[in-house]
Motif scaffolding. Structure first.
Motif, short mmCIF file in Angstrom:
data_model
loop_
_atom_site.label_atom_id
_atom_site.label_comp_id
_atom_site.label_asym_id
_atom_site.label_seq_id
_atom_site.Cartn_x
_atom_site.Cartn_y
_atom_site.Cartn_z
N TYR A 152 -0.71 12.07 -9.78
CA TYR A 152 -1.67 13.05 -10.25
C TYR A 152 -3.00 12.36 -10.58
O TYR A 152 -3.03 11.43 -11.39
CB TYR A 152 -1.13 13.76 -11.48
N PRO A 153 -4.11 12.82 -9.99
CA PRO A 153 -5.40 12.21 -10.31
C PRO A 153 -5.83 12.56 -11.73
O PRO A 153 -5.72 13.72 -12.16
CB PRO A 153 -6.34 12.82 -9.27
N VAL A 154 -6.31 11.56 -12.46
CA VAL A 154 -6.83 11.81 -13.82
C VAL A 154 -8.31 11.47 -13.91
O VAL A 154 -8.98 11.91 -14.84
CB VAL A 154 -6.02 11.05 -14.88
N ALA A 155 -8.80 10.68 -12.99
CA ALA A 155 -10.22 10.31 -12.92
C ALA A 155 -10.44 9.68 -11.55
O ALA A 155 -9.47 9.40 -10.83
CB ALA A 155 -10.60 9.34 -14.04
N ASP A 156 -11.68 9.44 -11.22
CA ASP A 156 -11.98 8.81 -9.93
C ASP A 156 -11.30 7.45 -9.85
O ASP A 156 -11.56 6.55 -10.64
CB ASP A 156 -13.49 8.65 -9.79
N GLY A 157 -10.37 7.32 -8.89
CA GLY A 157 -9.68 6.05 -8.67
C GLY A 157 -8.57 5.75 -9.65
O GLY A 157 -8.06 4.63 -9.67
N GLU A 159 -7.22 2.02 -8.90
CA GLU A 159 -7.69 1.45 -7.63
C GLU A 159 -8.81 0.45 -7.91
O GLU A 159 -9.78 0.77 -8.60
CB GLU A 159 -8.17 2.56 -6.71
N THR A 160 -8.66 -0.75 -7.38
CA THR A 160 -9.66 -1.80 -7.56
C THR A 160 -10.11 -2.31 -6.20
O THR A 160 -9.58 -1.90 -5.16
CB THR A 160 -9.09 -2.97 -8.39
N SER A 161 -11.05 -3.25 -6.22
CA SER A 161 -11.57 -3.80 -4.97
C SER A 161 -10.55 -4.66 -4.25
O SER A 161 -10.73 -5.00 -3.07
CB SER A 161 -12.83 -4.63 -5.26
N ALA A 218 2.67 6.59 -2.18
CA ALA A 218 2.48 7.01 -0.78
C ALA A 218 1.57 8.23 -0.69
O ALA A 218 0.89 8.42 0.33
CB ALA A 218 3.84 7.30 -0.14
N LEU A 219 1.54 9.04 -1.73
CA LEU A 219 0.70 10.24 -1.73
C LEU A 219 -0.79 9.89 -1.73
O LEU A 219 -1.62 10.74 -1.40
CB LEU A 219 1.04 11.12 -2.92
N ILE A 220 -1.13 8.66 -2.10
CA ILE A 220 -2.53 8.23 -2.04
C ILE A 220 -2.70 7.10 -1.01
O ILE A 220 -3.67 6.36 -1.05
CB ILE A 220 -3.05 7.79 -3.42
#
Length: 339
Positions: A11-16, A38-40, A64-66
């Motif tokens: 579930y997305p909670v914020a960008d990345g 998600e990082t660089s 896998a969903l992302i």
């Protein structure tokens, strides 16, 4: 608490940033939220989950969903030492080389777990006996001694975390110590996004257990209340808890929990007035428990242990505040009002 938050997924909670609930066996909490950042250079995970047969599959399905996989996780930041947060982080290191980070305040507790070599909550059993609940302590020991225990789940982390800033893959977090639920509990602040990964320190609809910790007894509730006070001004920081739905003001929830414990102090002092001289176990049995106001007798053995230890934690703070007095009688504390 609605259980919808515990449904498997990502579930997305914020960008990345994504919340992935991992199921918990035999636990009223239903699931533990781990957060993928998600990082660089891949992914950072906040909390690892409980190492059990299905955990890897659940995490892999969520990622896998992302378009990601557990192999993308290069670091796991663990809020505290409990097995539903730490043990799968160690498994991810075995499988993929992920680095595991844990608060430096948890080192003594981790050493105690490894030395004991089983799932017996030895420190809590000691406090149960001080509370006059020797029979309950014996039953908890019987219930827990044969639980499966894998010492490799409790290997040391790669890095002991201390207060300050930590940057991983271009993502900067502030590390804040919040002892109370455990001695070395940490929360992680994302100042750029105004987010606070709260672990078990702030939960949206329940208060975390206090008094179920490892090692020596050091007024855990007093430590917890001080930690809450430090977050009382975090009104604009969104709470990302380990159990329950995300969202809501971290500062507002901290103040709600402070008010809850002040009400509990009043209830416990009233019980001592009625029962004195009394043990911690006497007081625990006189109180109602959970948001549903359940009788102590309706709780299972584990939760009776947690309730008794938490009652003792409140009583000890009242003694420290000179509201109550205590005397040791053959290893059992008896509480009375101060004269």
């Amino acid at each position: 608490m609605s259980t919808q938050w515990a449904e498997p997924g990502c579930y997305p909670v914020a960008d990345g940033i994504h919340r992935i609930p991992l199921q918990l066996p035999q636990d009223g909490l239903r699931a533990v939220n781990v957060y993928a950042l998600e990082t660089s250079t891949g992914l950072v995970l906040i909390d690892g989950g409980w190492h059990r047969p299905d955990t890897y599959r659940e995490l892999a399905a969520g990622l896998a969903l992302i378009g990601r996989s557990p192999a993308d996780i290069h670091d796991v930041l663990v809020t505290h030492i409990h097995r539903d947060h730490y043990t799968f982080a160690v498994e991810l290191r075995r499988r993929h080389g992920s680095r595991v980070h844990l608060g430096a305040g948890e080192s003594a507790g981790l050493h105690a777990i490894r030395e004991l070599g089983n799932n017996v909550p030895d420190s809590s059993l000691r406090e149960l006996r001080r509370a006059g609940a020797a029979g309950l302590a014996d039953q908890v020991h019987i219930d827990s001694i044969d639980e499966p225990f894998d010492p490799t789940d409790w290997e040391a982390p790669d890095h002991w975390l201390r207060p300050g800033a930590l940057t991983l893959g271009g993502h900067t977090l502030e590390i804040l110590p919040t002892p109370g639920h455990t001695k070395g509990h940490l929360v992680f602040r994302d100042p750029a996004r105004r987010l606070l990964f709260t672990g078990d320190h702030l939960l949206p609809t329940i208060t975390p257990s206090i008094g179920f910790e490892l090692g020596t007894w050091e007024l855990p509730l007093d430590n917890f209340l001080r930690s809450l006070t430090l977050l009382g001004d975090a009104d604009e920081q969104t709470m990302l808890p380990a159990h329950g739905p995300d969202g809501g003001s971290a500062g507002g929830r901290a103040r709600e929990l402070l008010a809850h414990h002040e009400r509990r102090f009043d209830q416990i002092r009233s019980a001592v007035i009625d029962l004195a001289p009394c043990t911690g176990f006497d007081v625990a049995r006189a109180l109602n428990w959970t948001r549903r106001e359940r009788a102590f007798s309706s709780l299972d053995t584990f939760n009776q242990m947690v309730a008794t230890c938490e009652t003792l934690a409140h009583l000890d703070v009242l003694v420290a505040r000179n509201c109550l007095a205590t005397e040791d009688h053959d290893g059992v504390d008896l509480f009375t009002l101060c004269r």
